[in-house]
Design a protein around this motif. Structure first.
Motif, PDB file in Angstrom:
ATOM      1  N   LYS A 181       1.273  -1.138  -0.190  1.00  0.00           N
ATOM      2  CA  LYS A 181       0.060   0.367   0.081  1.00  0.00           C
ATOM      3  C   LYS A 181       0.911   1.319   0.034  1.00  0.00           C
ATOM      4  O   LYS A 181       0.511   1.933  -1.043  1.00  0.00           O
TER       5      LYS A 181
ATOM      6  N   LYS B  39      -7.020   3.721  -5.315  1.00  0.00           N
ATOM      7  CA  LYS B  39      -6.133   3.008  -4.596  1.00  0.00           C
ATOM      8  C   LYS B  39      -6.549   3.229  -2.929  1.00  0.00           C
ATOM      9  O   LYS B  39      -6.132   2.926  -2.135  1.00  0.00           O
TER      10      LYS B  39
ATOM     11  N   VAL C 151      -7.068  -0.555  -1.605  1.00  0.00           N
ATOM     12  CA  VAL C 151      -6.527  -1.561  -2.577  1.00  0.00           C
ATOM     13  C   VAL C 151      -6.976  -3.210  -1.538  1.00  0.00           C
ATOM     14  O   VAL C 151      -6.747  -4.234  -2.218  1.00  0.00           O
TER      15      VAL C 151
END
Length: 734
Positions: free
Chosen positions: A337, A446, A449
């Motif tokens: 991440k 994003k 994730v």
């Protein structure tokens, strides 16, 4: 106007040109002459010493960078400058040119010697060694040499000159020399220097854009103002406030940027002080106090910088231990991440290793960890663009990330080729990847994730596709669609029974038929799906046992209702998965179903793979014994491809040995495969087992197998899969 970026080849050629001995010597020679010019702005005319000696800083920086090879250019530059740009006599010039480089050179070589031999090669420790040698030892060493020269009759050097020279050296090497070294690294195009990498990591780790730009604007603004203010209390106030800003920026905005600001502030203060001293011809206590304060600030800056670096490195080490699996060296989801936040258009690539890892269960966790280490090392060596591999939770595979680029598919093909060429070495033997699929997904969101990766890495294995692209927005719904497809197929009997007949190599004219029952999934207006296309979905949702019972029940029902004479069947082989073998009620289900439909179980053979018997071996053996007691035959499928082949032969009571097609496919051209097949046949003969060779594609294969003594042959060269209904009709003579 467009500015073109130099190509990697041109950059490499230019770097090679700069590192040619003559070119590097010329750069050092000219750099030292330029250092004399810069130092002249900080010269006390009364004593002739440089308060800030760019000469000494450049000398040490070149010795750090080029080592002993920098000495000829240093000596020549000092000699020519003394002869043509100073009032010294030739003997004084020669003496200074020979003596002055001694202390910096020996100190630099001592630093390199110590730092190369200490076990703990941390940056804070190196900074402490640098401070001790260049802020304490070198000034004392240089003063001793000057006293030694002064004791001779060649040249007159007074004590104030030696004193100020020592202060100059200390301040210069604390403020200017590190930046000189960085400048040389940049000039010689060595962008991978460890200190610059560390500075960039510090800067990126703690960067908050608006606070950094505010700090930078305030610092540069005050620096610009200070350049136009004469030597006064106002100048001191502004510069000392700037030094406080430097302390605030150290570590938070890297090390180099605050150091540059601090060096500029120091140079402004010293320059104005030197101008004042030269105008008044008086080196008073205020001037000496200023130098002492600047040295004190420099020392405190080193302590602050070292502490920031130490904290950063300890934090990085802690994160490394938290985010790296100590057994495999793979990074976890938290690191993934963080790395994704630095990439504008990230592409997730998941290397599916389900099949390979399933076949490696026999070597334990240590062997599997070694497999992953060898595989990742194989990729790092051959594909430098891959920086890290990540291990997604609850998945059997590897993830890496790259930025989206036009030739992405070419890179993926290269990765797939690397997978094909990989060999895992373990205890004197080696294997390749059984199969692999690269699942690729351009990550557009994003924020979720974890959810995206959990679904993305849960895709089924596609043996006929090595590279597959997915849209992250459709992944979740795609999984539910797959589940719905499988459940509806079971509920509505959309599966279709196929079979593939064997050839009896010992008795080609035998009337009774042996065949393996296969499965297809019917589609509307399309060809049926083969197991490689739908079975991963069965595994994904844990429906193997349910499907196996469906196959057993429907095979028994079709044979009971359509077969005219059981003498026409020698053996009907049905595959069983690991989940079914771990089902305590499987044997009772088979026996009860056979009893109801009057199925002669001695005509039925259940095939298990080596890997299938691993999950619950004790229950598997119990199930196998119950089926054999009822009259069923048991076949061990894919023999020879795993690690527990012979161990299974000893522990699991079987009747039939099926030789994996890996050893049959190249039989006509590979002598080693012929020896292996012959060895398996001899083993089976001694154990009174029937042998079946898979992947028999030509009559030549069949002829060789007959010669080797194999009992049955199966493959496209014998018979292609056909609907079981049609095969039964053929047996009936219809």
């Amino acid at each position: 106007m467009l500015v073109s970026t130099p190509s990697p080849h041109a950059e490499k050629m230019f770097r090679r040109f700069l590192h040619q001995p003559l070119v590097s010597q010329c750069i050092i020679f000219l750099g030292l002459w330029a250092s004399y010019y810069l130092s002249s702005f900080f010269e006390i005319e009364e004593t002739g010493f440089f308060v800030i000696s760019f000469v000494n800083a450049f000398m040490v920086a070149t010795l750090f960078h080029r080592g002993i090879f920098a000495l000829p250019a240093i000596f020549l530059a000092m000699l020519t400058h003394g002869l043509f740009a100073s009032d010294l006599r030739w003997n004084e010039v020669l003496l200074f040119s020979c003596v002055l480089p001694i202390a910096p050179a020996l100190t630099t070589f001592a630093y390199n010697h110590i730092t190369l031999r200490i076990r703990q090669r941390s940056v804070p420790l190196k900074a402490g060694i640098y401070f001790f040698l260049f802020a304490i030892v070198l000034p004392i060493f240089n003063a001793s040499l000057l006293f030694l020269v002064a004791s001779t009759s060649f040249i007159h050097i007074d004590t104030p000159f030696i004193f100020f020279s020592s202060i100059s050296i200390e301040l210069t090497h604390l403020v200017i020399t590190p930046l000189m070294y960085v400048a040389l690294v940049f000039v010689f195009r060595e962008h991978a220097d460890a200190y610059m990498r560390l500075d960039r990591q510090l800067f990126e780790k703690n960067l908050t854009p608006w606070t950094y730009y505010l700090w930078l604007a305030l610092s540069l603004g005050l620096v610009g103002i200070s350049m136009f203010i004469p030597y006064s209390l106002l100048l001191f106030s502004i510069c000392f406030f700037l030094l406080i800003l430097v302390f605030m920026g150290l570590g938070r905005y890297g090390i180099l940027r605050p150091m540059v600001v601090g060096a500029i502030v120091t140079l402004v203060l010293v320059y104005e002080a030197v101008v004042w001293v030269n105008n008044t011809n008086d080196i008073d206590e205020n001037f000496l106090g200023l130098l002492e304060v600047l040295i004190l600030f420099s020392v405190l800056a080193y302590i602050q910088g070292s502490d920031s670096i130490r904290s950063f490195m300890l934090n990085q080490e802690r994160l490394r231990k938290e985010r790296i699996d100590p057994y495999t060296g793979l990074y976890n989801l938290a690191q993934l991440k963080e790395d994704l936040s630095h990439i504008d258009e990230p592409v997730l690539v998941y290397l599916d290793l389900k099949t390979t890892m399933h076949n490696l269960t026999g070597i334990g966790h240590t062997g599997q960890a070694q497999f992953l280490r060898q595989l990742t090392k194989h990729f790092f060596t051959a594909q430098p663009s891959i920086l890290r591999f990540y291990r997604p939770p609850f998945s059997v595979g590897l993830i890496y990330i790259e930025s989206l680029k036009p030739d992405m598919n070419d890179d993926l093909v290269a990765i797939s080729d690397l997978c094909d060429n990989f060999q895992f070495f373990w205890q004197g033997t080696s294997i390749s990847l059984f199969s692999h699929t690269l699942h690729c997904c351009k990550l557009s969101n994003k924020d979720n994730v974890e959810e995206t990766i959990s679904v993305f890495c849960d895709q089924p294995t596609f043996h006929d596709h090595k590279i597959r692209w997915f849209d992250d927005s459709d992944l979740s719904s795609h999984k539910f669609l797959r589940l719905n497809t499988v459940q509806r197929a079971l509920r509505e009997d959309q599966f279709e029974l196929y079979c593939q007949p064997y050839r009896n190599l010992k008795d080609p004219d035998a009337i009774s038929s042996s065949f393996e029952v296969l499965l297809r999934l019917k589609q509307d207006n399309a060809n049926p799906l083969e197991p490689d296309e739908f079975f991963p979905m069965i595994n994904e949702f844990g429906l193997e046992a349910k499907l196996d019972k469906w196959v057993i029940a429907h095979t028994f029902e079709m044979l009971a209702s359509q077969l005219n004479d059981w003498d026409l069947v020698n053996r009907c082989a049905i595959n069983l998965t690991a989940k079914s073998l771990g089902d305590e009620g499987l044997s009772d289900f088979v026996i009860q179903k056979a009893k109801v439909l009057s199925i002669p179980l001695y005509k039925v053979c259940f095939e298990i793979t080596e890997s299938s018997a691993i999950e619950n071996e004790s229950l598997t053996i119990e199930t196998v014994h119950a089926l054999r007691k009822a009259g069923c035959k048991i076949a061990l499928d894919d023999f020879g491809t795993g690690y527990a082949s012979f161990s299974y032969l000893r522990r699991i009571p079987i009747n039939v040995l099926k030789i994996d097609g890996e050893f049959v496919r190249n039989l006509p051209t590979n002598d080693a495969d012929q020896l292996i097949v012959q060895s398996v046949q001899l083993l089976a003969e001694n154990m009174r087992l029937t042998t079946v060779a898979e992947y028999v594609e030509t009559d030549k294969h069949a002829h060789i197998l007959t010669h080797l003594g194999i009992d049955f042959a199966q493959g496209f060269g014998i018979a292609k899969p056909r609907p079981l209904r049609d095969h039964i009709a053929k047996l009936n003579g219809e």
